[in-house]
Design a protein around this motif. Structure first.
Motif, PDB file in Angstrom:
ATOM      1  N   ARG A  98       0.824  -1.214   0.000  1.00 59.85           N
ATOM      2  CA  ARG A  98       0.000   0.000   0.000  1.00 59.85           C
ATOM      3  C   ARG A  98       0.857   1.262   0.000  1.00 59.85           C
ATOM      4  N   ASN A  99       1.924   1.241   0.785  1.00 64.31           N
ATOM      5  CA  ASN A  99       2.797   2.413   0.830  1.00 64.31           C
ATOM      6  C   ASN A  99       3.475   2.669  -0.509  1.00 64.31           C
ATOM      7  N   THR A 100       3.897   1.590  -1.167  1.00 65.38           N
ATOM      8  CA  THR A 100       4.574   1.741  -2.458  1.00 65.38           C
ATOM      9  C   THR A 100       3.613   2.278  -3.514  1.00 65.38           C
ATOM     10  N   ILE A 101       2.370   1.843  -3.480  1.00 70.32           N
ATOM     11  CA  ILE A 101       1.379   2.398  -4.416  1.00 70.32           C
ATOM     12  C   ILE A 101       1.221   3.893  -4.176  1.00 70.32           C
ATOM     13  N   ARG A 102       1.169   4.306  -2.920  1.00 68.21           N
ATOM     14  CA  ARG A 102       1.007   5.733  -2.616  1.00 68.21           C
ATOM     15  C   ARG A 102       2.174   6.554  -3.152  1.00 68.21           C
ATOM     16  N   LEU A 103       3.398   6.081  -2.967  1.00 69.97           N
ATOM     17  CA  LEU A 103       4.534   6.867  -3.464  1.00 69.97           C
ATOM     18  C   LEU A 103       4.553   6.901  -4.993  1.00 69.97           C
ATOM     19  N   ALA A 104       4.179   5.779  -5.634  1.00 70.19           N
ATOM     20  CA  ALA A 104       4.172   5.739  -7.092  1.00 70.19           C
ATOM     21  C   ALA A 104       3.107   6.658  -7.665  1.00 70.19           C
ATOM     22  N   GLU A 105       1.919   6.650  -7.087  1.00 63.83           N
ATOM     23  CA  GLU A 105       0.817   7.460  -7.601  1.00 63.83           C
ATOM     24  C   GLU A 105       1.079   8.960  -7.430  1.00 63.83           C
ATOM     25  N   VAL A 106       1.805   9.330  -6.392  1.00 65.43           N
ATOM     26  CA  VAL A 106       2.039  10.756  -6.137  1.00 65.43           C
ATOM     27  C   VAL A 106       3.280  11.267  -6.847  1.00 65.43           C
ATOM     28  N   TRP A 107       4.367  10.477  -6.881  1.00 58.28           N
ATOM     29  CA  TRP A 107       5.665  11.023  -7.269  1.00 58.28           C
ATOM     30  C   TRP A 107       6.231  10.502  -8.581  1.00 58.28           C
ATOM     31  N   MET A 108       5.710   9.435  -9.147  1.00 58.57           N
ATOM     32  CA  MET A 108       6.415   8.793 -10.253  1.00 58.57           C
ATOM     33  C   MET A 108       5.787   9.032 -11.617  1.00 58.57           C
ATOM     34  N   ASP A 109       4.750   9.848 -11.695  1.00 57.64           N
ATOM     35  CA  ASP A 109       4.118  10.195 -12.975  1.00 57.64           C
ATOM     36  C   ASP A 109       3.801   8.921 -13.756  1.00 57.64           C
ATOM     37  N   ASN A 110       4.059   8.892 -15.058  1.00 52.80           N
ATOM     38  CA  ASN A 110       3.703   7.713 -15.856  1.00 52.80           C
ATOM     39  C   ASN A 110       4.565   6.492 -15.531  1.00 52.80           C
ATOM     40  N   TYR A 111       5.694   6.725 -14.888  1.00 52.82           N
ATOM     41  CA  TYR A 111       6.556   5.599 -14.529  1.00 52.82           C
ATOM     42  C   TYR A 111       5.908   4.705 -13.475  1.00 52.82           C
ATOM     43  N   LYS A 112       4.813   5.171 -12.885  1.00 51.73           N
ATOM     44  CA  LYS A 112       4.113   4.342 -11.903  1.00 51.73           C
ATOM     45  C   LYS A 112       3.584   3.054 -12.534  1.00 51.73           C
ATOM     46  N   GLU A 113       3.373   3.072 -13.861  1.00 51.09           N
ATOM     47  CA  GLU A 113       2.851   1.866 -14.513  1.00 51.09           C
ATOM     48  C   GLU A 113       3.808   0.691 -14.394  1.00 51.09           C
ATOM     49  N   ALA A 114       5.092   0.979 -14.188  1.00 56.28           N
ATOM     50  CA  ALA A 114       6.059  -0.107 -13.994  1.00 56.28           C
ATOM     51  C   ALA A 114       5.698  -0.928 -12.762  1.00 56.28           C
ATOM     52  N   LEU A 115       5.169  -0.270 -11.757  1.00 53.74           N
ATOM     53  CA  LEU A 115       4.783  -0.978 -10.546  1.00 53.74           C
ATOM     54  C   LEU A 115       3.683  -1.995 -10.821  1.00 53.74           C
ATOM     55  N   TYR A 116       2.711  -1.602 -11.610  1.00 54.38           N
ATOM     56  CA  TYR A 116       1.574  -2.491 -11.866  1.00 54.38           C
ATOM     57  C   TYR A 116       1.923  -3.599 -12.859  1.00 54.38           C
ATOM     58  N   ILE A 117       2.940  -3.343 -13.683  1.00 52.41           N
ATOM     59  CA  ILE A 117       3.421  -4.424 -14.544  1.00 52.41           C
ATOM     60  C   ILE A 117       4.160  -5.461 -13.703  1.00 52.41           C
ATOM     61  N   LYS A 118       4.982  -4.986 -12.783  1.00 46.31           N
ATOM     62  CA  LYS A 118       5.745  -5.891 -11.926  1.00 46.31           C
ATOM     63  C   LYS A 118       4.857  -6.586 -10.887  1.00 46.31           C
ATOM     64  N   ARG A 119       3.883  -5.842 -10.376  1.00 49.44           N
ATOM     65  CA  ARG A 119       3.034  -6.376  -9.304  1.00 49.44           C
ATOM     66  C   ARG A 119       1.562  -6.087  -9.639  1.00 49.44           C
ATOM     67  N   PRO A 120       1.013  -6.804 -10.592  1.00 48.70           N
ATOM     68  CA  PRO A 120      -0.345  -6.501 -11.065  1.00 48.70           C
ATOM     69  C   PRO A 120      -1.425  -6.590  -9.984  1.00 48.70           C
ATOM     70  N   HIS A 121      -1.195  -7.384  -8.951  1.00 52.02           N
ATOM     71  CA  HIS A 121      -2.194  -7.514  -7.890  1.00 52.02           C
ATOM     72  C   HIS A 121      -2.326  -6.221  -7.082  1.00 52.02           C
ATOM     73  N   PHE A 122      -1.359  -5.310  -7.215  1.00 56.80           N
ATOM     74  CA  PHE A 122      -1.438  -4.044  -6.483  1.00 56.80           C
ATOM     75  C   PHE A 122      -2.612  -3.178  -6.958  1.00 56.80           C
ATOM     76  N   ARG A 123      -3.101  -3.414  -8.167  1.00 54.59           N
ATOM     77  CA  ARG A 123      -4.205  -2.598  -8.682  1.00 54.59           C
ATOM     78  C   ARG A 123      -5.473  -2.761  -7.834  1.00 54.59           C
ATOM     79  N   LYS A 124      -5.545  -3.849  -7.087  1.00 62.00           N
ATOM     80  CA  LYS A 124      -6.738  -4.117  -6.287  1.00 62.00           C
ATOM     81  C   LYS A 124      -6.672  -3.465  -4.895  1.00 62.00           C
ATOM     82  N   TYR A 125      -5.530  -2.900  -4.554  1.00 62.46           N
ATOM     83  CA  TYR A 125      -5.355  -2.380  -3.196  1.00 62.46           C
ATOM     84  C   TYR A 125      -6.087  -1.056  -3.009  1.00 62.46           C
ATOM     85  N   GLU A 126      -6.673  -0.882  -1.846  1.00 60.00           N
ATOM     86  CA  GLU A 126      -7.206   0.420  -1.439  1.00 60.00           C
ATOM     87  C   GLU A 126      -6.134   1.138  -0.630  1.00 60.00           C
TER      88      GLU A 126
END
Length: 471
Positions: A398-426
């Motif tokens: 959850r913390n990593t999603i928060r940092l990616a969504e706020v600070w990483m702009d389009n590069y945040k998509e790398a997170l969801y490619i690497k960890r697709p299950h993160f898309r379900k997190y609140e």
């Protein structure tokens, strides 16, 4: 008067006299110990880390080193006591020699996991080392001769140490090494933040030890578990020093550790600085020096160390501060007012994980960045596992999603490619942190990759799983 009554009176008088003598001896013994300040509460561990407390009596500093001249011995003891008291230590501290780990580790089977069952490091050796030991001076050759501003011209620091169910001795060893190896004028205070610990020895025994022996130390307790991130904010809010210095609860600071950090912050007040973190082996507690490593990260969104070759460096180059793209997060210093101005920590992050990359990106994209200070050395016990759980599940995710969504702009998509299950997190509301980024007028994440961490961009391009990343 009947003979029987006379006999009973004599016996009664004798018993009262005996009781009086006994009580007098006890009172004399008690007050004598209190006057010499030799009574203390010691934590005793059996072979497998069980604890229990007892009153004990302790000789003065380095009492095993007997000199031939008693007068010199007494004078040395007085000087040690005076030095300890000037540093905020009222405890009759014995500093063990730096090779004690070797002698102790030869006594036991280091592969026996029972020694590490509770805290994920060897509690038996930790107890035997005690509250302080000598450490090898591992600084680069140039560091001891470096000139810093006078102590009176440097900012003061509040040292904040958060803990949850930490080993009693390791926690206090962190405290004592800070007091022993720092100019007392620079340490405004040490704030221990107890994040709802449940171990008995971290309750009244810890408070009593602080009250009796550590006037510069305060203990702040959270009634419910806050997690590392919010616990640090609790400590920072009550700090009175100019600078906040965060340390983990199982560290040993080395000689000359604090002056280089504070001197560099005085030169660059809108940045963060960190010591070079050296290894304390979790099996043996041996202190192991390391080379210069800068912080980075992988595209699995984990912190990483990037080692720098020192072979061709001059002595001056080995000692100079170096820009570091990220920091491990546990050990760093920053001006208190500036820390809050740039948003402290994301308070909707839970427990642990991701906060170090979040503050690293923020310091580079919105402020003066992060520097590694090679002349500042701090040992840290690197454990093979976390000995406690994270309430609420996957805090790292959850913390990593928060940092990616706020600070990483389009590069945040790398997170969801690497960890697709993160898309379900609140992960909670993000607007406050996004507004902070806008308010601070921060750079883009692409700017960060191109100018601060080009190696990250290179690693991205080499990662076959991220070739379809749409940037």
């Amino acid at each position: 008067m009947p003979a029987v009554l006379v006999h009973r009176q004599r016996i009664g008088v004798l018993m009262i006299f005996t009781a009086f003598i006994f009580i007098t001896i006890l009172l004399f013994h008690y007050h004598g110990n209190r006057e010499h300040d030799e009574s203390y509460v010691d934590v005793v561990h059996d072979h497998y880390g069980n604890t229990d407390y007892h009153d004990n009596h302790h000789n003065h500093l380095n009492d095993d080193k007997v000199t031939e001249e008693n007068d010199d011995e007494d004078n040395d003891g007085n000087r040690d006591d005076e030095m300890s008291r000037s540093r905020g230590i009222l405890y009759p501290l014995e500093v063990k020699d730096k090779d004690i780990w070797q002698r102790i580790s030869d006594m036991i089977d280091l592969k026996d996991e029972r020694y590490k069952s509770q805290h994920a490091f060897n509690q038996f050796i930790s107890k035997e080392i005690g509250f302080a030991r000598e450490l090898p001076d591992t600084r680069p050759q140039k560091c001891p001769t470096m000139r810093y501003p006078p102590v009176k011209d440097l900012p003061t620091t509040s040292v904040i140490i958060c803990f949850h169910n930490e080993d009693f001795v390791a926690l206090l060893r962190t405290v004592y090494t800070v007091l022993l190896r720092s100019p007392p004028q620079l340490i405004k205070e040490i704030i221990l933040v107890d994040d709802a610990s449940t171990l008995p020895d971290l309750k009244s025994s810890l408070q009593l030890h602080i009250d009796d022996y550590l006037p510069k130390v305060s203990l702040l307790r959270a009634n419910v578990r806050q997690g590392l991130i919010r616990a640090r904010i609790l400590g920072a809010k009550v700090a009175k020093g100019d600078v906040l210095t965060f340390l983990d609860s199982h560290c040993e600071v080395n000689v000359g550790w604090v002056e280089p950090l504070l001197a560099r912050l005085k030169e660059k007040p809108h940045s963060g600085v960190m010591p070079l973190i050296e290894i304390i082996n979790s099996d043996t507690l041996q202190y192991q020096p390391v080379g210069i490593n800068l912080g980075g990260f992988t595209w699995d969104f984990l912190f990483s160390w990037d080692q720098i070759s020192e072979n061709s460096m001059t002595a001056e180059e080995r000692a100079r501060p170096r820009a570091s793209p990220t920091m491990a997060g546990g050990l760093f210093s920053i001006y208190r007012n500036f820390f809050f101005k740039i948003g402290s920590y994301d308070q909707l992050m839970d427990v642990w994980g991701g906060e170090n990359l979040e503050i690293s990106f923020r310091l580079w994209m919105c402020a003066g960045g992060i520097e590694l200070i090679p002349c500042s050395r701090v040992g840290h016990i690197f454990r093979g596992r976390r000995p406690y759980s994270s309430p609420g599940g996957d805090s790292f995710g959850r913390n990593t999603i928060r940092l990616a969504e706020v600070w990483m702009d389009n590069y945040k998509e790398a997170l969801y490619i690497k960890r697709p299950h993160f898309r379900k997190y609140e992960v909670g509301d993000l607007e406050e942190r996004r507004s902070l980024r806008e308010k601070l007028n921060c750079h883009s994440f692409e700017w960060y990759l191109k100018n601060i961490y080009p190696k990250g961009l290179e690693n991205l391009q080499k990662d076959s799983s991220l070739r379809d990343l749409n940037l």
